[in-house]
Motif scaffolding. Sequence first.
Motif, PDB file in Angstrom:
ATOM      1  N   GLY A   1       5.821   9.773  17.513  1.00 21.97           N
ATOM      2  CA  GLY A   1       5.520   8.547  17.541  1.00 21.97           C
ATOM      3  C   GLY A   1       3.976   8.536  18.047  1.00 21.97           C
ATOM      4  O   GLY A   1       3.340   9.203  18.518  1.00 21.97           O
ATOM      5  N   THR A   2       3.557   7.181  17.688  1.00 17.03           N
ATOM      6  CA  THR A   2       1.954   6.685  17.672  1.00 17.03           C
ATOM      7  C   THR A   2       1.994   5.370  18.200  1.00 17.03           C
ATOM      8  O   THR A   2       2.525   4.670  17.838  1.00 17.03           O
TER       9      THR A   2
ATOM     10  N   ASN B   1      -3.391  -5.178  27.374  1.00 23.17           N
ATOM     11  CA  ASN B   1      -2.537  -6.407  27.572  1.00 23.17           C
ATOM     12  C   ASN B   1      -1.721  -6.470  26.265  1.00 23.17           C
ATOM     13  O   ASN B   1      -0.883  -7.464  26.094  1.00 23.17           O
ATOM     14  N   LYS B   2      -1.879  -5.717  24.959  1.00 27.61           N
ATOM     15  CA  LYS B   2      -1.225  -5.821  23.808  1.00 27.61           C
ATOM     16  C   LYS B   2      -0.570  -4.570  23.282  1.00 27.61           C
ATOM     17  O   LYS B   2      -1.304  -3.587  23.549  1.00 27.61           O
ATOM     18  N   ILE B   3       0.359  -4.550  22.653  1.00 23.83           N
ATOM     19  CA  ILE B   3       0.777  -3.468  21.864  1.00 23.83           C
ATOM     20  C   ILE B   3       0.190  -3.838  20.354  1.00 23.83           C
ATOM     21  O   ILE B   3       0.524  -4.623  19.722  1.00 23.83           O
ATOM     22  N   GLU B   4      -0.739  -2.851  19.921  1.00 23.19           N
ATOM     23  CA  GLU B   4      -1.343  -3.107  18.839  1.00 23.19           C
ATOM     24  C   GLU B   4      -0.738  -2.244  17.470  1.00 23.19           C
ATOM     25  O   GLU B   4      -1.101  -2.428  16.264  1.00 23.19           O
ATOM     26  N   HIS B   5      -0.100  -1.263  17.926  1.00 26.80           N
ATOM     27  CA  HIS B   5       0.273  -0.102  16.925  1.00 26.80           C
ATOM     28  C   HIS B   5       1.574   0.357  17.733  1.00 26.80           C
ATOM     29  O   HIS B   5       1.529   0.913  18.683  1.00 26.80           O
ATOM     30  N   PHE B   6       2.823   0.402  16.794  1.00 33.67           N
ATOM     31  CA  PHE B   6       3.933   0.872  17.393  1.00 33.67           C
ATOM     32  C   PHE B   6       4.579   1.712  16.145  1.00 33.67           C
ATOM     33  O   PHE B   6       5.110   0.830  15.192  1.00 33.67           O
ATOM     34  N   ALA B   7       4.566   2.910  16.262  1.00 29.99           N
ATOM     35  CA  ALA B   7       5.434   3.801  15.269  1.00 29.99           C
ATOM     36  C   ALA B   7       6.064   4.837  15.842  1.00 29.99           C
ATOM     37  O   ALA B   7       5.427   5.874  16.147  1.00 29.99           O
ATOM     38  N   VAL B   8       7.372   4.609  16.294  1.00 29.25           N
ATOM     39  CA  VAL B   8       8.077   5.560  17.114  1.00 29.25           C
ATOM     40  C   VAL B   8       9.545   5.964  16.119  1.00 29.25           C
ATOM     41  O   VAL B   8      10.084   4.972  15.574  1.00 29.25           O
ATOM     42  N   ASP B   9      10.014   7.126  15.834  1.00 30.25           N
ATOM     43  CA  ASP B   9      10.884   7.405  14.993  1.00 30.25           C
ATOM     44  C   ASP B   9      11.992   7.058  15.750  1.00 30.25           C
ATOM     45  O   ASP B   9      12.346   6.986  16.586  1.00 30.25           O
ATOM     46  N   GLY B  10      12.846   6.110  14.798  1.00 28.66           N
ATOM     47  CA  GLY B  10      14.190   5.588  15.195  1.00 28.66           C
ATOM     48  C   GLY B  10      14.168   4.501  16.169  1.00 28.66           C
ATOM     49  O   GLY B  10      14.964   4.013  16.614  1.00 28.66           O
ATOM     50  N   MET B  11      13.124   3.615  16.231  1.00 27.70           N
ATOM     51  CA  MET B  11      12.815   2.657  16.981  1.00 27.70           C
ATOM     52  C   MET B  11      11.958   1.239  16.460  1.00 27.70           C
ATOM     53  O   MET B  11      11.151   1.658  15.311  1.00 27.70           O
ATOM     54  N   VAL B  12      12.425   0.104  16.854  1.00 24.36           N
ATOM     55  CA  VAL B  12      11.840  -0.923  16.524  1.00 24.36           C
ATOM     56  C   VAL B  12      10.955  -1.320  17.834  1.00 24.36           C
ATOM     57  O   VAL B  12      11.489  -1.162  18.915  1.00 24.36           O
TER      58      VAL B  12
ATOM     59  N   ASN C   1     -16.352  -9.176  26.919  1.00 24.08           N
ATOM     60  CA  ASN C   1     -15.553  -8.123  26.869  1.00 24.08           C
ATOM     61  C   ASN C   1     -15.125  -7.994  25.521  1.00 24.08           C
ATOM     62  O   ASN C   1     -14.460  -8.918  24.907  1.00 24.08           O
ATOM     63  N   MET C   2     -14.740  -6.872  25.003  1.00 24.72           N
ATOM     64  CA  MET C   2     -14.411  -6.744  23.660  1.00 24.72           C
ATOM     65  C   MET C   2     -13.041  -6.024  23.552  1.00 24.72           C
ATOM     66  O   MET C   2     -12.256  -6.534  22.930  1.00 24.72           O
ATOM     67  N   GLU C   3     -12.851  -4.608  24.010  1.00 24.57           N
ATOM     68  CA  GLU C   3     -11.600  -4.041  23.892  1.00 24.57           C
ATOM     69  C   GLU C   3     -11.406  -3.194  25.280  1.00 24.57           C
ATOM     70  O   GLU C   3     -12.363  -2.474  25.775  1.00 24.57           O
ATOM     71  N   GLY C   4     -10.051  -2.871  25.418  1.00 28.49           N
ATOM     72  CA  GLY C   4      -9.762  -2.048  26.489  1.00 28.49           C
ATOM     73  C   GLY C   4      -8.295  -1.255  25.589  1.00 28.49           C
ATOM     74  O   GLY C   4      -7.442  -1.976  25.746  1.00 28.49           O
ATOM     75  N   SER C   5      -8.393  -0.202  25.270  1.00 30.08           N
ATOM     76  CA  SER C   5      -7.342   0.349  24.535  1.00 30.08           C
ATOM     77  C   SER C   5      -7.070   1.858  24.702  1.00 30.08           C
ATOM     78  O   SER C   5      -7.979   2.734  25.054  1.00 30.08           O
ATOM     79  N   LEU C   6      -5.807   2.212  24.607  1.00 27.09           N
ATOM     80  CA  LEU C   6      -5.263   3.568  24.866  1.00 27.09           C
ATOM     81  C   LEU C   6      -4.227   4.013  23.788  1.00 27.09           C
ATOM     82  O   LEU C   6      -3.230   3.278  23.763  1.00 27.09           O
ATOM     83  N   THR C   7      -4.775   4.767  22.808  1.00 26.38           N
ATOM     84  CA  THR C   7      -3.793   5.315  21.861  1.00 26.38           C
ATOM     85  C   THR C   7      -3.287   6.915  22.292  1.00 26.38           C
ATOM     86  O   THR C   7      -3.788   7.424  22.439  1.00 26.38           O
ATOM     87  N   LEU C   8      -1.736   6.890  21.958  1.00 33.25           N
ATOM     88  CA  LEU C   8      -1.261   8.298  22.185  1.00 33.25           C
ATOM     89  C   LEU C   8      -0.601   8.686  20.896  1.00 33.25           C
ATOM     90  O   LEU C   8      -0.113   7.905  20.078  1.00 33.25           O
TER      91      LEU C   8
ATOM     92  N   LEU D   1       8.333   9.773  22.519  1.00 32.05           N
ATOM     93  CA  LEU D   1       7.361   9.958  21.661  1.00 32.05           C
ATOM     94  C   LEU D   1       7.234  11.542  21.211  1.00 32.05           C
ATOM     95  O   LEU D   1       6.275  12.035  20.529  1.00 32.05           O
ATOM     96  N   GLY D   2       8.139  12.301  21.802  1.00 29.01           N
ATOM     97  CA  GLY D   2       7.925  13.778  21.690  1.00 29.01           C
ATOM     98  C   GLY D   2       6.663  14.467  22.345  1.00 29.01           C
ATOM     99  O   GLY D   2       6.094  13.870  23.216  1.00 29.01           O
ATOM    100  N   ARG D   3       6.331  15.722  21.935  1.00 23.72           N
ATOM    101  CA  ARG D   3       5.211  16.223  22.681  1.00 23.72           C
ATOM    102  C   ARG D   3       4.032  15.548  22.344  1.00 23.72           C
ATOM    103  O   ARG D   3       3.616  15.251  21.259  1.00 23.72           O
ATOM    104  N   ILE D   4       3.148  15.035  23.445  1.00 24.19           N
ATOM    105  CA  ILE D   4       1.727  14.424  23.514  1.00 24.19           C
ATOM    106  C   ILE D   4       0.882  15.506  22.785  1.00 24.19           C
ATOM    107  O   ILE D   4       0.955  16.266  23.641  1.00 24.19           O
TER     108      ILE D   4
END
Length: 341
Positions: free
Chosen positions: A251-252, A261-272, A239-246, A139-142
């Motif tokens: 990458g995000t 318990n789910k990946i809700e967003h995945f946008a990482v350079d060069g990766m699927v 319960n509604m949500e437990g989420s952590l975004t970096l 993800l590079g520098r967070i």
Amino acid sequence: MPYRFAIIGCGQIGQRHAIHAANYGQLVAVCDIVNEKAAAIAYKYGAQMYSDPDQLLKDGNFDIAVICTPNGLHASQSIAALSAGYHVLCEKPMALLPEDGRQMLLAAEKNGKRLFVVKQNRFNSPVLLVKDLLDRNALGRIHSFQLNAFWNRDATYFKSAPWRGTLSLDGGPLFTQFSHFIDLLYWFLGDLSSVLYASGRNVQHEGLIDFEDEGMAVLAFRNDVRGTLQYNLNANGSNMEGSLTLFGERGTVKIGGSYLNKIEHFAVDGMVMPELTPSGAANDYGAYQGSMGNHHLVYEALVRTLDDPAQYFMDPKESLKTVEIITNIYHVMRSVEGIRK
């Protein structure tokens, strides 16, 4: 010879531990000041029943003490068990004060015993994916993060046990409901640098709890990683949500769902986005749900580590970091402005 377990505290989480203690070893003893709770588990698993933890430790027919009592008792009971010559598996949080946590570490070292702390959300497949990305610097520098924890804990929940909602035995939502979330912040980002802001208030539980039912904080971690934490016990109905975004330079990613318990967003350079092992169910306690039901993986890791100390089980010093972060947040929240009504 299988490891012999003794459970101290036979409430809902103690019942959950009983299943895994019996599956990964022998459950030989259980203890609770409420005889009916201890008797129910003892009868089911053929274990010896105690109402006095001191007597349980004195009799000494087991290898590992599993501490499932209210939060404020974890430190003293873990220290007593370690000092009596037993390994300890302690439910989260390990303690409500950093100094108590440090005394637990000293007791383990002094007596040559292992101290383990339950952090089952580290075994969630989305969590492991993100940890791997961070370890590989994918993800590079967070530079920032957003942590949301919106659950439901209504009046029925707090009235169901006298320790719930008390400052001395419960400690507050960041200890009881959301310490797993704080643990992942540390696991992902390292040491906390400072609490830039923290605020909390009690809006729907007046007269029921000694602390906030909703709060927020702005935190700075090492390498100038900054972000916000927002948490709430007032999600209506469930319960509604437990989420952590970096957010990183390359990458995000967002781990979401109700329990990370789910990946809700995945946008990482060069990766699927890779295919993940489906997450299991959350711990279901009838009237409410807790974090992910990965306790069996905790027991697997514990047994592996006792069999071969070269194997990894989370260093309890890492769990102490969680206590320190939460304490720092609460210090700012409670000493600067208090809990506003």
